[in-house]
Scaffold this motif. Structure first.
Motif, short mmCIF file in Angstrom:
data_model
loop_
_atom_site.label_atom_id
_atom_site.label_comp_id
_atom_site.label_asym_id
_atom_site.label_seq_id
_atom_site.Cartn_x
_atom_site.Cartn_y
_atom_site.Cartn_z
N ARG A 1 0.85 -1.19 0.00
CA ARG A 1 0.00 0.00 0.00
C ARG A 1 0.88 1.23 0.00
NH1 ARG A 1 -5.50 1.48 3.13
NH2 ARG A 1 -5.82 3.41 2.00
N ASP B 1 -2.41 5.88 -1.47
CA ASP B 1 -3.61 5.13 -1.14
C ASP B 1 -3.89 3.95 -2.05
OD1 ASP B 1 -5.73 4.97 0.72
OD2 ASP B 1 -7.13 5.71 -0.79
N THR C 1 -12.75 5.89 2.65
CA THR C 1 -12.24 5.53 1.33
C THR C 1 -12.82 4.19 0.89
OG1 THR C 1 -10.18 6.70 1.83
CG2 THR C 1 -10.17 5.21 -0.06
N TYR D 1 -13.27 1.39 -2.67
CA TYR D 1 -12.59 0.97 -3.90
C TYR D 1 -13.44 -0.04 -4.66
CZ TYR D 1 -8.71 2.13 -0.70
OH TYR D 1 -7.88 2.72 0.23
N TYR E 1 -12.28 -3.25 -7.18
CA TYR E 1 -11.23 -4.05 -7.78
C TYR E 1 -11.87 -5.07 -8.71
CZ TYR E 1 -7.47 -2.51 -4.67
OH TYR E 1 -6.51 -1.76 -4.03
N ILE F 1 -6.90 -2.72 -9.35
CA ILE F 1 -7.77 -1.64 -8.90
C ILE F 1 -8.41 -0.94 -10.09
CG2 ILE F 1 -5.93 0.11 -8.85
CD1 ILE F 1 -7.39 1.17 -6.28
N SER G 1 -11.03 4.43 -6.89
CA SER G 1 -10.97 4.70 -5.46
C SER G 1 -11.68 6.03 -5.21
CB SER G 1 -9.52 4.78 -5.00
OG SER G 1 -9.44 5.35 -3.71
N ILE H 1 -8.75 7.70 -7.47
CA ILE H 1 -8.01 6.86 -8.40
C ILE H 1 -8.95 6.40 -9.49
CG2 ILE H 1 -6.80 4.66 -8.72
CD1 ILE H 1 -5.82 4.93 -5.83
N GLU I 1 -8.14 4.17 -12.69
CA GLU I 1 -7.18 3.48 -13.55
C GLU I 1 -7.71 3.41 -14.97
OE1 GLU I 1 -3.96 1.95 -12.45
OE2 GLU I 1 -4.47 3.64 -11.16
N SER J 1 -11.35 1.35 3.39
CA SER J 1 -10.29 1.52 4.38
C SER J 1 -10.36 2.92 4.96
CB SER J 1 -8.91 1.28 3.77
OG SER J 1 -8.53 2.38 2.95
N VAL K 1 -7.67 5.72 5.94
CA VAL K 1 -6.27 6.12 5.91
C VAL K 1 -5.90 6.77 7.23
CG1 VAL K 1 -4.56 7.57 4.76
CG2 VAL K 1 -6.33 6.43 3.43
#
Lengths: 113, 115
Positions: A95, A99, B31, B33, B35, B45, B48, B56, B58, B94, B96
Protein backbone atom coordinates in the motif's frame (compact mmCIF):
# COMPACT_ATOMS: atom_id res chain seq x y z
CA UNK A 1 5.75 2.62 -10.45
CA UNK A 2 5.50 0.22 -7.59
CA UNK A 3 5.37 -3.48 -8.37
CA UNK A 4 4.80 -6.61 -6.33
CA UNK A 5 6.25 -9.95 -7.44
CA UNK A 6 5.31 -13.38 -6.20
CA UNK A 7 7.68 -15.75 -7.95
CA UNK A 8 5.94 -18.99 -6.91
CA UNK A 9 2.67 -19.53 -8.81
CA UNK A 10 2.02 -22.75 -6.86
CA UNK A 11 3.39 -24.48 -3.81
CA UNK A 12 2.62 -27.64 -1.89
CA UNK A 13 3.31 -28.54 1.70
CA UNK A 14 2.60 -31.57 3.84
CA UNK A 15 0.06 -31.07 6.59
CA UNK A 16 1.71 -29.99 9.87
CA UNK A 17 4.85 -28.86 8.06
CA UNK A 18 6.11 -25.30 7.56
CA UNK A 19 6.01 -23.41 4.27
CA UNK A 20 7.32 -20.02 3.19
CA UNK A 21 5.76 -17.94 0.43
CA UNK A 22 7.98 -15.32 -1.11
CA UNK A 23 7.17 -11.75 -2.12
CA UNK A 24 9.36 -8.93 -3.35
CA UNK A 25 8.34 -5.41 -4.19
CA UNK A 26 9.79 -2.36 -5.78
CA UNK A 27 9.28 1.15 -4.44
CA UNK A 28 11.14 4.37 -3.91
CA UNK A 29 9.09 5.30 -0.86
CA UNK A 30 10.17 4.78 2.73
CA UNK A 31 6.75 4.78 4.38
CA UNK A 32 4.31 2.10 3.29
CA UNK A 33 2.35 -0.96 4.39
CA UNK A 34 2.59 -4.58 3.36
CA UNK A 35 -0.10 -7.23 3.61
CA UNK A 36 -0.76 -10.87 2.98
CA UNK A 37 -4.31 -11.78 2.00
CA UNK A 38 -5.75 -15.28 1.72
CA UNK A 39 -8.38 -16.14 -0.87
CA UNK A 40 -10.06 -19.56 -0.44
CA UNK A 41 -12.25 -21.05 -3.21
CA UNK A 42 -15.16 -18.93 -1.94
CA UNK A 43 -13.15 -15.98 -3.36
CA UNK A 44 -13.47 -13.96 -0.15
CA UNK A 45 -10.36 -11.86 0.54
CA UNK A 46 -9.20 -12.47 4.10
CA UNK A 47 -6.45 -10.46 5.74
CA UNK A 48 -3.77 -12.77 7.13
CA UNK A 49 -1.15 -10.35 8.39
CA UNK A 50 0.10 -6.79 7.92
CA UNK A 51 3.39 -4.98 8.41
CA UNK A 52 4.19 -1.29 8.68
CA UNK A 53 7.44 -0.47 6.92
CA UNK A 54 8.68 1.73 9.75
CA UNK A 55 8.48 -1.17 12.21
CA UNK A 56 11.57 -3.33 12.29
CA UNK A 57 9.92 -6.12 14.24
CA UNK A 58 8.39 -8.84 12.09
CA UNK A 59 4.62 -9.21 12.44
CA UNK A 60 3.19 -12.44 13.82
CA UNK A 61 -0.37 -13.76 13.96
CA UNK A 62 -0.61 -17.20 15.54
CA UNK A 63 0.81 -19.69 13.01
CA UNK A 64 1.53 -16.93 10.48
CA UNK A 65 4.64 -14.78 10.56
CA UNK A 66 6.55 -12.64 8.12
CA UNK A 67 10.18 -12.05 7.36
CA UNK A 68 10.36 -8.39 6.42
CA UNK A 69 13.65 -7.30 4.90
CA UNK A 70 13.22 -3.61 4.06
CA UNK A 71 16.60 -3.11 2.40
CA UNK A 72 16.07 -6.15 0.22
CA UNK A 73 12.40 -5.20 -0.37
CA UNK A 74 11.34 -8.68 0.59
CA UNK A 75 8.25 -9.71 2.55
CA UNK A 76 7.85 -13.48 2.87
CA UNK A 77 5.06 -15.29 4.70
CA UNK A 78 5.78 -18.31 6.87
CA UNK A 79 2.97 -20.67 7.77
CA UNK A 80 3.80 -23.06 10.59
CA UNK A 81 1.97 -26.31 11.36
CA UNK A 82 0.10 -26.15 8.03
CA UNK A 83 -3.54 -27.16 8.16
CA UNK A 84 -5.92 -28.30 5.43
CA UNK A 85 -7.85 -25.05 5.86
CA UNK A 86 -4.77 -23.08 4.84
CA UNK A 87 -5.20 -24.23 1.24
CA UNK A 88 -5.94 -21.09 -0.78
CA UNK A 89 -4.50 -18.42 -3.03
CA UNK A 90 -2.23 -16.07 -1.12
CA UNK A 91 -1.72 -12.51 -2.31
CA UNK A 92 1.05 -10.22 -1.21
CA UNK A 93 0.05 -6.55 -1.33
CA UNK A 94 1.74 -3.18 -1.02
CA UNK A 95 0.00 0.00 0.00
CA UNK A 96 1.51 3.23 -1.20
CA UNK A 97 1.09 6.60 0.44
CA UNK A 98 -1.14 7.67 -2.43
CA UNK A 99 -3.61 5.13 -1.14
CA UNK A 100 -3.39 2.65 -3.98
CA UNK A 101 -2.91 -0.97 -2.95
CA UNK A 102 -1.06 -3.15 -5.43
CA UNK A 103 -1.33 -6.92 -5.44
CA UNK A 104 1.06 -9.61 -6.60
CA UNK A 105 -0.25 -12.29 -8.94
CA UNK A 106 -0.73 -14.75 -6.12
CA UNK A 107 0.60 -18.12 -4.97
CA UNK A 108 -1.71 -21.10 -4.87
CA UNK A 109 -0.95 -23.16 -1.79
CA UNK A 110 -1.87 -26.86 -1.66
CA UNK A 111 -1.88 -28.76 1.63
CA UNK A 112 -1.13 -32.45 1.28
CA UNK A 113 -2.79 -34.70 3.87
CA UNK B 1 -23.32 -7.35 10.56
CA UNK B 2 -21.21 -7.63 7.41
CA UNK B 3 -18.61 -4.86 7.29
CA UNK B 4 -18.50 -4.48 3.50
CA UNK B 5 -21.49 -5.84 1.64
CA UNK B 6 -22.07 -5.91 -2.07
CA UNK B 7 -25.03 -7.03 -4.15
CA UNK B 8 -25.70 -9.01 -6.16
CA UNK B 9 -23.29 -11.82 -5.40
CA UNK B 10 -23.98 -13.55 -8.71
CA UNK B 11 -25.04 -11.91 -11.95
CA UNK B 12 -25.47 -13.55 -15.35
CA UNK B 13 -26.43 -11.22 -18.16
CA UNK B 14 -26.32 -10.91 -21.93
CA UNK B 15 -23.86 -8.88 -23.94
CA UNK B 16 -25.00 -5.32 -24.51
CA UNK B 17 -26.98 -5.06 -21.29
CA UNK B 18 -26.42 -2.44 -18.58
CA UNK B 19 -25.99 -3.60 -14.99
CA UNK B 20 -25.12 -2.21 -11.59
CA UNK B 21 -23.37 -3.60 -8.53
CA UNK B 22 -24.01 -1.94 -5.20
CA UNK B 23 -21.66 -1.68 -2.25
CA UNK B 24 -22.11 -0.48 1.29
CA UNK B 25 -19.72 -0.38 4.23
CA UNK B 26 -20.62 0.11 7.87
CA UNK B 27 -17.09 0.58 9.16
CA UNK B 28 -17.16 4.37 9.06
CA UNK B 29 -14.29 4.39 6.55
CA UNK B 30 -13.81 7.36 4.27
CA UNK B 31 -12.24 5.53 1.33
CA UNK B 32 -13.85 2.92 -0.90
CA UNK B 33 -12.59 0.97 -3.90
CA UNK B 34 -13.58 -1.26 -6.76
CA UNK B 35 -11.23 -4.05 -7.78
CA UNK B 36 -11.58 -6.47 -10.68
CA UNK B 37 -10.32 -10.05 -10.50
CA UNK B 38 -10.12 -11.77 -13.87
CA UNK B 39 -10.04 -15.47 -14.70
CA UNK B 40 -6.30 -15.60 -14.00
CA UNK B 41 -7.02 -14.35 -10.48
CA UNK B 42 -5.13 -11.11 -11.06
CA UNK B 43 -6.51 -8.33 -8.83
CA UNK B 44 -6.49 -4.89 -10.32
CA UNK B 45 -7.77 -1.64 -8.90
CA UNK B 46 -10.37 0.17 -10.95
CA UNK B 47 -11.50 3.12 -8.85
CA UNK B 48 -10.97 4.70 -5.46
CA UNK B 49 -13.22 7.27 -3.77
CA UNK B 50 -12.43 9.33 -0.69
CA UNK B 51 -15.39 11.08 0.93
CA UNK B 52 -17.38 10.81 -2.30
CA UNK B 53 -14.53 12.26 -4.38
CA UNK B 54 -12.87 10.22 -7.11
CA UNK B 55 -9.21 9.71 -6.21
CA UNK B 56 -8.01 6.86 -8.40
CA UNK B 57 -9.29 6.11 -11.87
CA UNK B 58 -7.18 3.48 -13.55
CA UNK B 59 -7.31 2.78 -17.25
CA UNK B 60 -10.84 1.49 -17.34
CA UNK B 61 -13.27 1.75 -20.30
CA UNK B 62 -15.70 4.60 -19.82
CA UNK B 63 -18.50 2.04 -19.93
CA UNK B 64 -17.67 1.64 -16.25
CA UNK B 65 -18.99 4.46 -14.10
CA UNK B 66 -18.70 4.51 -10.31
CA UNK B 67 -21.08 6.55 -8.21
CA UNK B 68 -20.71 7.44 -4.55
CA UNK B 69 -23.87 9.00 -3.10
CA UNK B 70 -22.23 9.16 0.33
CA UNK B 71 -19.04 7.91 1.89
CA UNK B 72 -20.66 4.63 2.97
CA UNK B 73 -21.74 3.66 -0.53
CA UNK B 74 -19.92 3.10 -3.79
CA UNK B 75 -21.85 1.64 -6.69
CA UNK B 76 -20.52 0.45 -10.02
CA UNK B 77 -22.55 0.80 -13.19
CA UNK B 78 -21.50 -0.96 -16.36
CA UNK B 79 -22.96 -0.06 -19.75
CA UNK B 80 -22.99 -2.20 -22.89
CA UNK B 81 -21.53 -5.26 -21.22
CA UNK B 82 -18.93 -7.26 -23.16
CA UNK B 83 -17.74 -10.84 -22.78
CA UNK B 84 -14.42 -9.58 -21.41
CA UNK B 85 -16.20 -7.92 -18.51
CA UNK B 86 -16.81 -11.34 -16.98
CA UNK B 87 -14.92 -11.32 -13.70
CA UNK B 88 -15.32 -11.08 -9.96
CA UNK B 89 -15.71 -7.48 -8.84
CA UNK B 90 -14.67 -6.64 -5.29
CA UNK B 91 -15.72 -3.63 -3.32
CA UNK B 92 -13.41 -2.62 -0.48
CA UNK B 93 -12.96 0.12 2.10
CA UNK B 94 -10.29 1.52 4.38
CA UNK B 95 -9.54 4.42 6.68
CA UNK B 96 -6.27 6.12 5.91
CA UNK B 97 -4.27 6.97 8.98
CA UNK B 98 -6.20 4.61 11.23
CA UNK B 99 -4.63 2.44 13.88
CA UNK B 100 -5.50 -0.64 11.87
CA UNK B 101 -2.51 -0.07 9.63
CA UNK B 102 -4.56 1.20 6.73
CA UNK B 103 -5.92 -2.27 6.15
CA UNK B 104 -8.31 -2.65 3.27
CA UNK B 105 -11.43 -4.67 4.01
CA UNK B 106 -13.10 -6.49 1.14
CA UNK B 107 -16.65 -7.44 0.35
CA UNK B 108 -17.43 -11.00 -0.70
CA UNK B 109 -17.22 -10.22 -4.39
CA UNK B 110 -19.79 -10.06 -7.18
CA UNK B 111 -19.40 -12.75 -9.82
CA UNK B 112 -20.38 -11.26 -13.16
CA UNK B 113 -20.81 -13.55 -16.15
CA UNK B 114 -21.57 -12.05 -19.54
CA UNK B 115 -22.99 -14.46 -22.11
Amino acid sequence: AQTVTQSQPEMSVQEAETVTLSCTYDTSESDYYLFWYKQPPSRQMILVIRQEAYKQQNATENRFSVNFQKAAKSFSLKISDSQLGDAAMYFCAYRARDDKIIFGKGTRLHILP
Amino acid sequence: DTAVSQTPKYLVTQMGNDKSIKCEQNLGHDTMYWYKQDSKKFLKIMFSYNNKELIINETVPNRFSPKSPDKAHLNLHINSLELGDSAVYFCASSQVGSGSGNTIYFGEGSWLTVV
